[in-house]
Design a protein around this motif. Structure first.
Motif, PDB file in Angstrom:
ATOM      1  N   ALA A 172       0.835  -1.205   0.000  1.00 24.02           N
ATOM      2  CA  ALA A 172       0.000   0.000   0.000  1.00 24.02           C
ATOM      3  C   ALA A 172       0.870   1.256   0.000  1.00 24.02           C
ATOM      4  N   GLU A 173       1.958   1.228   0.762  1.00 26.87           N
ATOM      5  CA  GLU A 173       2.864   2.374   0.793  1.00 26.87           C
ATOM      6  C   GLU A 173       3.516   2.586  -0.573  1.00 26.87           C
ATOM      7  N   ALA A 174       3.956   1.486  -1.197  1.00 30.11           N
ATOM      8  CA  ALA A 174       4.580   1.595  -2.521  1.00 30.11           C
ATOM      9  C   ALA A 174       3.581   2.084  -3.562  1.00 30.11           C
ATOM     10  N   ARG A 175       2.333   1.655  -3.446  1.00 29.30           N
ATOM     11  CA  ARG A 175       1.299   2.071  -4.400  1.00 29.30           C
ATOM     12  C   ARG A 175       1.023   3.583  -4.276  1.00 29.30           C
ATOM     13  N   ALA A 176       0.955   4.075  -3.037  1.00 29.79           N
ATOM     14  CA  ALA A 176       0.729   5.507  -2.824  1.00 29.79           C
ATOM     15  C   ALA A 176       1.886   6.331  -3.380  1.00 29.79           C
ATOM     16  N   LEU A 177       3.099   5.848  -3.190  1.00 36.39           N
ATOM     17  CA  LEU A 177       4.256   6.550  -3.729  1.00 36.39           C
ATOM     18  C   LEU A 177       4.257   6.527  -5.257  1.00 36.39           C
ATOM     19  N   ALA A 178       3.780   5.436  -5.844  1.00 31.69           N
ATOM     20  CA  ALA A 178       3.709   5.346  -7.304  1.00 31.69           C
ATOM     21  C   ALA A 178       2.712   6.355  -7.867  1.00 31.69           C
ATOM     22  N   MET A 179       1.561   6.501  -7.214  1.00 30.29           N
ATOM     23  CA  MET A 179       0.572   7.480  -7.663  1.00 30.29           C
ATOM     24  C   MET A 179       1.115   8.902  -7.524  1.00 30.29           C
ATOM     25  N   GLN A 180       1.838   9.161  -6.442  1.00 29.67           N
ATOM     26  CA  GLN A 180       2.435  10.487  -6.257  1.00 29.67           C
ATOM     27  C   GLN A 180       3.462  10.768  -7.350  1.00 29.67           C
ATOM     28  N   ASP A 181       4.253   9.754  -7.671  1.00 28.91           N
ATOM     29  CA  ASP A 181       5.256   9.901  -8.725  1.00 28.91           C
ATOM     30  C   ASP A 181       4.580  10.173 -10.076  1.00 28.91           C
ATOM     31  N   ALA A 182       3.483   9.465 -10.344  1.00 24.59           N
ATOM     32  CA  ALA A 182       2.753   9.661 -11.600  1.00 24.59           C
ATOM     33  C   ALA A 182       2.203  11.082 -11.690  1.00 24.59           C
ATOM     34  N   ALA A 183       1.650  11.588 -10.594  1.00 24.82           N
ATOM     35  CA  ALA A 183       1.090  12.950 -10.593  1.00 24.82           C
ATOM     36  C   ALA A 183       2.175  13.987 -10.867  1.00 24.82           C
ATOM     37  N   GLU A 184       3.361  13.790 -10.267  1.00 18.34           N
ATOM     38  CA  GLU A 184       4.450  14.743 -10.478  1.00 18.34           C
ATOM     39  C   GLU A 184       4.941  14.700 -11.926  1.00 18.34           C
ATOM     40  N   ARG A 185       5.019  13.506 -12.490  1.00 20.71           N
ATOM     41  CA  ARG A 185       5.458  13.388 -13.874  1.00 20.71           C
ATOM     42  C   ARG A 185       4.452  14.053 -14.833  1.00 20.71           C
ATOM     43  N   ALA A 186       3.170  13.807 -14.581  1.00 24.09           N
ATOM     44  CA  ALA A 186       2.135  14.379 -15.446  1.00 24.09           C
ATOM     45  C   ALA A 186       2.121  15.906 -15.348  1.00 24.09           C
ATOM     46  N   ALA A 187       2.274  16.445 -14.137  1.00 25.20           N
ATOM     47  CA  ALA A 187       2.290  17.897 -13.960  1.00 25.20           C
ATOM     48  C   ALA A 187       3.471  18.519 -14.705  1.00 25.20           C
TER      49      ALA A 187
END
Length: 251
Positions: A172-187
């Motif tokens: 769950a922690e790794a999944r949350a970090l992956a979503m955060q990483d995706a948001a930063e890349r998209a921005a």
């Protein structure tokens, strides 16, 4: 009579022409107000892959313990192997390993040939190999268990592997970090493309990511190396999750 029919035909043509004109006037133009309002909806988007990694300490281990014996006859080889294996099983029980945590993974019996200049010359004897997979639920006992089984006669130990009994929290922690990483890349991409980042439209998780041991997480040990409670370092494990996320592009 013929003139009357021609008059009727002309009147019908006029009526049909007026009806078609009325229909065309009622149909909105493709370039009407909706198309000229200035708002646009993009059918595309921004798709990125985000990755998250969480680290945790292993709390259990598995190891394959083997007994390998050789004798001139099948009976002697199997008897010696079974006797030694019984001693190993007793040592495991004394170390607190439950029966359900011990599983046979390999048993083999084969003849060893004597070879000469002209090829096989006969049978030298028979070799029996018996291996069991042992789960050690108390990580602090790994070294003691390895020392105990080698003292009991085990002469091969393979693949000491460490893991986490319940990896849900790390995942769950790794999944949350992956979503955060995706948001930063998209921005970042949206800023570079001079567009406005919209809402998330599609999310997919890349499953089957391996658990990676950091530090010493396994190995093969000969009998001499494993004797007398060897020092084993469980190291640290990393859980990786990848997500592919598509964001809309705002107008």
């Amino acid at each position: 009579m013929s003139k009357h029919k021609n008059l009727i035909a002309v009147l019908l043509i006029v009526v049909l022409s007026l009806a078609l004109a009325a229909c065309n006037a009622a149909t909105p133009s493709a370039a009407g107000p909706a198309a000229q309002s200035g708002s646009t909806v993009s059918a595309g988007g921004i798709t990125v892959v985000g990755q998250g990694t969480a680290y945790g300490q292993p709390d259990q281990a598995t190891v394959v313990v083997g007994v390998d014996t050789f004798a001139e006859t099948v009976g002697e080889a199997t008897a010696q192997n079974q006797t030694t294996l019984d001693n190993v099983m007793a040592a495991l029980a004394a170390a607190g390993i439950a029966n359900e945590d011990i599983q046979t993974t390999n048993y083999s019996l084969y003849a060893e040939q004597v070879y000469g200049d002209n090829g096989p010359e006969g049978i030298a004897g028979y070799r029996v190999s018996n291996q069991v997979n042992v789960k050690i639920r108390d990580i602090s006992l790994v070294g003691d268990v390895l020392g105990a089984v080698t003292e009991a006669g085990a002469n091969a130990i393979y693949g000491v592997n460490f893991s986490v009994a319940d990896p849900a929290a790390l995942e769950a922690e790794a999944r949350a970090l992956a979503m955060q990483d995706a948001a930063e890349r998209a921005a970042s991409l949206a800023e570079l493309g001079n567009v406005t980042l919209g809402n998330v439209t599609v999310i997919s998780e890349v499953v089957g990511q391996p658990v990676t041991p950091l530090g010493m997480g396994g190995g093969n040990y000969a009998m001499e190396q494993a004797a007398s409670a060897p020092g084993i370092s469980p190291g640290q494990l990393s859980y990786q999750v990848q997500v592919q996320v598509t964001y809309g592009i705002g107008g």
